[in-house]
Write an enzyme that holds these catalytic residues in place. Structure first.
Site, mmCIF file in Angstrom:
data_model
loop_
_atom_site.group_PDB
_atom_site.id
_atom_site.type_symbol
_atom_site.label_atom_id
_atom_site.label_comp_id
_atom_site.label_asym_id
_atom_site.label_seq_id
_atom_site.Cartn_x
_atom_site.Cartn_y
_atom_site.Cartn_z
ATOM 1 N N ARG A 87 0.840 -1.210 0.000
ATOM 2 C CA ARG A 87 0.000 0.000 0.000
ATOM 3 C C ARG A 87 0.871 1.255 0.000
ATOM 4 O O ARG A 87 0.547 2.257 -0.649
ATOM 5 C CB ARG A 87 -0.971 -0.021 1.177
ATOM 6 C CG ARG A 87 -2.027 -1.120 1.027
ATOM 7 C CD ARG A 87 -3.024 -1.150 2.161
ATOM 8 N NE ARG A 87 -3.890 0.016 2.167
ATOM 9 C CZ ARG A 87 -4.949 0.168 1.385
ATOM 10 N NH1 ARG A 87 -5.270 -0.762 0.483
ATOM 11 N NH2 ARG A 87 -5.696 1.248 1.463
ATOM 12 N N THR A 93 -4.929 6.481 -2.646
ATOM 13 C CA THR A 93 -5.932 6.113 -3.662
ATOM 14 C C THR A 93 -6.094 7.214 -4.699
ATOM 15 O O THR A 93 -6.187 6.947 -5.901
ATOM 16 C CB THR A 93 -7.293 5.851 -2.965
ATOM 17 O OG1 THR A 93 -7.098 4.854 -1.963
ATOM 18 C CG2 THR A 93 -8.337 5.385 -3.955
ATOM 19 N N ARG A 104 1.226 5.311 -7.915
ATOM 20 C CA ARG A 104 0.084 6.127 -8.358
ATOM 21 C C ARG A 104 0.515 7.546 -8.708
ATOM 22 O O ARG A 104 -0.012 8.155 -9.643
ATOM 23 C CB ARG A 104 -1.013 6.103 -7.295
ATOM 24 C CG ARG A 104 -1.773 4.763 -7.282
ATOM 25 C CD ARG A 104 -2.712 4.659 -6.124
ATOM 26 N NE ARG A 104 -3.605 3.501 -6.231
ATOM 27 C CZ ARG A 104 -4.160 2.915 -5.189
ATOM 28 N NH1 ARG A 104 -3.925 3.375 -3.963
ATOM 29 N NH2 ARG A 104 -4.957 1.882 -5.355
ATOM 30 N N ASN A 114 -6.622 4.506 -11.227
ATOM 31 C CA ASN A 114 -5.450 4.685 -10.349
ATOM 32 C C ASN A 114 -4.439 3.538 -10.427
ATOM 33 O O ASN A 114 -3.669 3.305 -9.512
ATOM 34 C CB ASN A 114 -5.898 4.956 -8.912
ATOM 35 C CG ASN A 114 -6.626 3.803 -8.274
ATOM 36 O OD1 ASN A 114 -6.892 2.795 -8.928
ATOM 37 N ND2 ASN A 114 -6.941 3.925 -6.996
ATOM 38 N N HIS A 117 -4.204 -1.870 -7.473
ATOM 39 C CA HIS A 117 -5.026 -2.179 -6.289
ATOM 40 C C HIS A 117 -4.174 -2.966 -5.310
ATOM 41 O O HIS A 117 -3.283 -3.714 -5.712
ATOM 42 C CB HIS A 117 -6.240 -3.020 -6.694
ATOM 43 C CG HIS A 117 -6.955 -3.612 -5.505
ATOM 44 N ND1 HIS A 117 -7.885 -2.904 -4.774
ATOM 45 C CD2 HIS A 117 -6.838 -4.826 -4.903
ATOM 46 C CE1 HIS A 117 -8.309 -3.667 -3.773
ATOM 47 N NE2 HIS A 117 -7.694 -4.841 -3.832
ATOM 48 N N GLU A 128 -9.369 -11.772 -1.256
ATOM 49 C CA GLU A 128 -8.996 -11.326 -2.604
ATOM 50 C C GLU A 128 -8.047 -12.316 -3.297
ATOM 51 O O GLU A 128 -8.167 -12.555 -4.499
ATOM 52 C CB GLU A 128 -8.372 -9.932 -2.527
ATOM 53 C CG GLU A 128 -9.394 -8.885 -2.111
ATOM 54 C CD GLU A 128 -8.817 -7.489 -1.994
ATOM 55 O OE1 GLU A 128 -7.598 -7.307 -2.171
ATOM 56 O OE2 GLU A 128 -9.604 -6.561 -1.738
#
Ligand code: CMP
Length: 146
Positions: A87, A93, A104, A114, A117, A128
């Protein structure tokens, strides 16, 4: 050392722009192990199921349409504190708020487009990863305890 697995997706906008390779290079240079990866073109049902936690949010339909506009590249990443570290490497985001040096900041056009993920918790990572990959697809065999 806390070894975790997380789901990363290189989204359709990144594939269309031809920056998937640069993103994979950043992932490798950050020291993540890529345990699995596949190029897939999600159906509307695939995207709706993946983002089911966002079903009540106003951008849900648009997000699902965006994620089905072309192929994407889901991957399973493994490493020390992989969930948080991926992350951090992605950045915020909204690319307008993303820190310099993040993926990003470098490649994303908008909060929707963006480019990548990442799972936001161990619970979502488990959901996920299993959404896209079976345990047999996680390589090499030694990582499955064979
Ligand atoms: P992702 O990390 O895939 O998780 C959910 C996605 O929803 C997010 O990246 C964005 O692409 C999208 N998203 C989040 N907030 C908004 C928003 N305000 N408007 C449009 N899309 C959003």
């Amino acid at each position: 050392m806390t070894v975790e697995r997380t789901l990363a997706i290189i989204k359709p906008d990144a594939i269309a722009k031809g920056v998937a390779g640069q993103i994979v290079t950043r992932i490798e240079e950050a020291g993540f192990k890529i345990l699995a990866a596949k190029l897939i073109h999600m159906s509307p049902e695939d995207a709706a199921g993946f983002y089911i936690v966002h079903k009540a949010l106003p951008f849900y339909r648009s997000l699902c349409a965006f994620m089905t506009q072309g192929p994407c590249l889901p991957m399973v990443l493994e490493g020390d504190h992989a969930i948080q570290r991926w992350r951090e490497l992605m950045g915020a985001t909204d690319p307008a708020k993303a820190a310099p040096g993040t993926i990003r900041k470098a490649f994303a056009a908008s909060i929707e487009a963006n480019v990548v993920h990442g799972s936001d918790s161990p619970t979502s990572a488990a959901f996920e990863i299993s959404y896209f990959f079976s345990s047999l697809e996680l390589c090499p065999r030694s990582n499955r305890g064979d």
